[in-house]
Motif scaffolding. Structure first.
Motif, short mmCIF file in Angstrom:
data_model
loop_
_atom_site.label_atom_id
_atom_site.label_comp_id
_atom_site.label_asym_id
_atom_site.label_seq_id
_atom_site.Cartn_x
_atom_site.Cartn_y
_atom_site.Cartn_z
N GLY A 9 0.77 -1.23 0.00
CA GLY A 9 0.00 0.00 0.00
C GLY A 9 0.80 1.28 0.00
N PRO A 10 1.87 1.40 0.80
CA PRO A 10 2.61 2.67 0.82
C PRO A 10 3.14 3.10 -0.53
CG PRO A 10 3.19 1.35 2.74
CD PRO A 10 2.35 0.47 1.86
N GLY A 11 3.45 2.15 -1.39
CA GLY A 11 3.97 2.50 -2.70
C GLY A 11 2.90 2.79 -3.74
N PHE A 12 1.64 2.46 -3.43
CA PHE A 12 0.56 2.58 -4.42
C PHE A 12 -0.67 3.24 -3.80
CE2 PHE A 12 3.33 -0.84 -5.71
CZ PHE A 12 3.54 -0.57 -7.05
N PRO A 13 -0.52 4.51 -3.38
CA PRO A 13 -1.68 5.18 -2.77
C PRO A 13 -2.85 5.34 -3.72
CG PRO A 13 0.08 6.75 -3.26
CD PRO A 13 0.65 5.38 -3.47
N ASP A 14 -2.60 5.37 -5.02
CA ASP A 14 -3.69 5.47 -5.99
C ASP A 14 -4.58 4.24 -5.97
OD1 ASP A 14 -1.37 4.20 -6.88
OD2 ASP A 14 -1.66 4.73 -8.98
N ILE A 15 -3.98 3.05 -5.80
CA ILE A 15 -4.75 1.82 -5.73
C ILE A 15 -5.52 1.76 -4.42
CG2 ILE A 15 -4.66 -0.69 -5.77
CD1 ILE A 15 -4.06 0.61 -8.46
N LEU A 16 -4.92 2.21 -3.33
CA LEU A 16 -5.63 2.23 -2.06
C LEU A 16 -6.85 3.13 -2.12
CD1 LEU A 16 -2.82 2.31 0.68
CD2 LEU A 16 -4.12 0.35 -0.18
N ARG A 17 -6.72 4.29 -2.75
CA ARG A 17 -7.87 5.19 -2.88
C ARG A 17 -8.98 4.54 -3.70
NH1 ARG A 17 -3.80 9.27 -2.70
NH2 ARG A 17 -3.39 9.10 -4.93
N ALA A 18 -8.59 3.86 -4.77
CA ALA A 18 -9.59 3.18 -5.60
C ALA A 18 -10.28 2.06 -4.81
CB ALA A 18 -8.94 2.62 -6.85
N ALA A 19 -9.49 1.36 -3.98
CA ALA A 19 -10.06 0.27 -3.17
C ALA A 19 -11.05 0.81 -2.14
CB ALA A 19 -8.95 -0.50 -2.48
#
Length: 331
Positions: free
Chosen positions: A58-68
């Motif tokens: 997650g720390p490297g991919f905040p865009d994916i976390l927001r989408a999730a």
């Protein structure tokens, strides 16, 4: 069926490698992408992105976390995390993003957005769906995409029940855009975490390169370090072989000549594998012998990431006949 949230980390179901396309009734074929295997826990209050080994991406991919967090319903999805640039998957860019955190990760997300290519569904709402057969899980996954009209960074992995259509994914042309083969699943299979119950088949292609260095004795080399010249005349490493066959070792060994300090790789440091910290103890040789090798299509920044299979010496090829660096797997 369970009525509680699945707790990470969950070991994803895995695949064993096969050499030919399985053909039988009741099989599904999915495109295999060249990215990071990952599980997405889509939860508005606690989204999570888990790697194949269970670490937190997650720390490297905040865009994916927001989408999730914004998916609109709770779900746990299995899939492949990729970064696509100029119409092709960029594994190097994906690796770079995974190493960033904080403001650096946000800047990388803006400049090089990631995509999550979903191919399975482990939980939907309060139902753990792993016990359902694949055909039902796939149908539920497709329903989520339709119901939520999911757009990037979400993508649905291509799937077919036609083995002839799936065979196209073994073409090296698909490898150049990031599809490296297929994964084969039983339509009636449940999802069993950690089990190698699926099958995978990688696309493979043959290519040529010059032997620039070896490991082991010069007269009986163990591993070949293969190179190609770039447009500036510099010899660049493009592949590391798996341990060579006894026959090829016996053929090549007597022909190899130790190189002097002018060899461009004399002071080079080569790692034992992509992402590894272990260094190879290599011996430079005069780059005058060309070998043909077989490789999968995991090719990034001019180099094959996985060890290749050196098949034979090409005495009819002069070193200047090998393709220039960088060059794709189909060359």
């Amino acid at each position: 069926m369970g009525d509680k949230r699945l707790v990470p980390p969950i070991p994803p179901m895995a695949a064993r490698t096969v050499d030919t396309t399985p053909r039988a009734d009741g099989l599904a074929y999915e495109a295999k992408w060249d990215g990071y295997r990952a599980l997405v826990y889509a939860r508005p209050d606690a989204p999570r992105l888990q790697s194949r080994r269970g670490t937190d991406l997650g720390p490297g991919f905040p865009d994916i976390l927001r989408a999730a967090a914004a998916l609109g319903e709770e779900a746990v999805l299995d899939g492949e995390l990729v970064v696509i640039e100029e119409g092709a998957v960029s594994f190097g860019r994906l690796q770079s993003r995974a190493q960033r955190t904080g403001p650096g990760a946000e800047a990388a997300a803006a400049a090089h957005p990631a995509h999550f290519i979903a191919f399975d569904l482990l939980q939907l709402g309060d139902e753990t769906t792993m016990g359902r057969p694949y055909r039902e899980r796939r149908a539920l996954l497709e329903e989520v995409f339709t119901r939520r009209d999911l757009q990037p960074p979400w993508a649905l992995c291509p799937m077919t029940t036609d083995p002839a259509r799936a065979q196209e994914w073994l073409d090296a042309a698909w490898g150049r855009v990031g599809i490296e083969g297929m994964v084969v699943k039983g339509l009636g299979q449940p999802y069993r975490p950690g089990e190698r119950g699926w099958r995978k088949l990688r696309a493979r292609a043959t290519a040529e390169a010059v032997v620039g260095a070896v490991t082991g004795p010069l007269a009986s080399p163990d591993v070949l370090l293969l190179g190609r010249w770039d447009e500036g005349g510099e010899l660049r490493m493009v592949a590391q072989s798996a341990p060579v066959t006894t026959a090829l070792r016996r053929e090549l060994g007597p022909l190899l000549t130790s190189a002097g300090p002018e060899h461009p790789w004399t002071d080079a440091r080569f790692r034992s594998g992509w992402g590894s910290r272990d260094l190879l103890a290599h011996r430079c040789v005069v780059p005058e012998h060309v070998v043909e090798f077989e490789a999968d299509v995991a090719f990034d920044e001019g180099r094959w990431r996985h060890p290749v299979q050196a098949r034979r010496r090409r005495p009819g090829f002069a070193p200047q006949d090998v393709p220039r660096f960088p060059s794709g797997p189909a060359q």
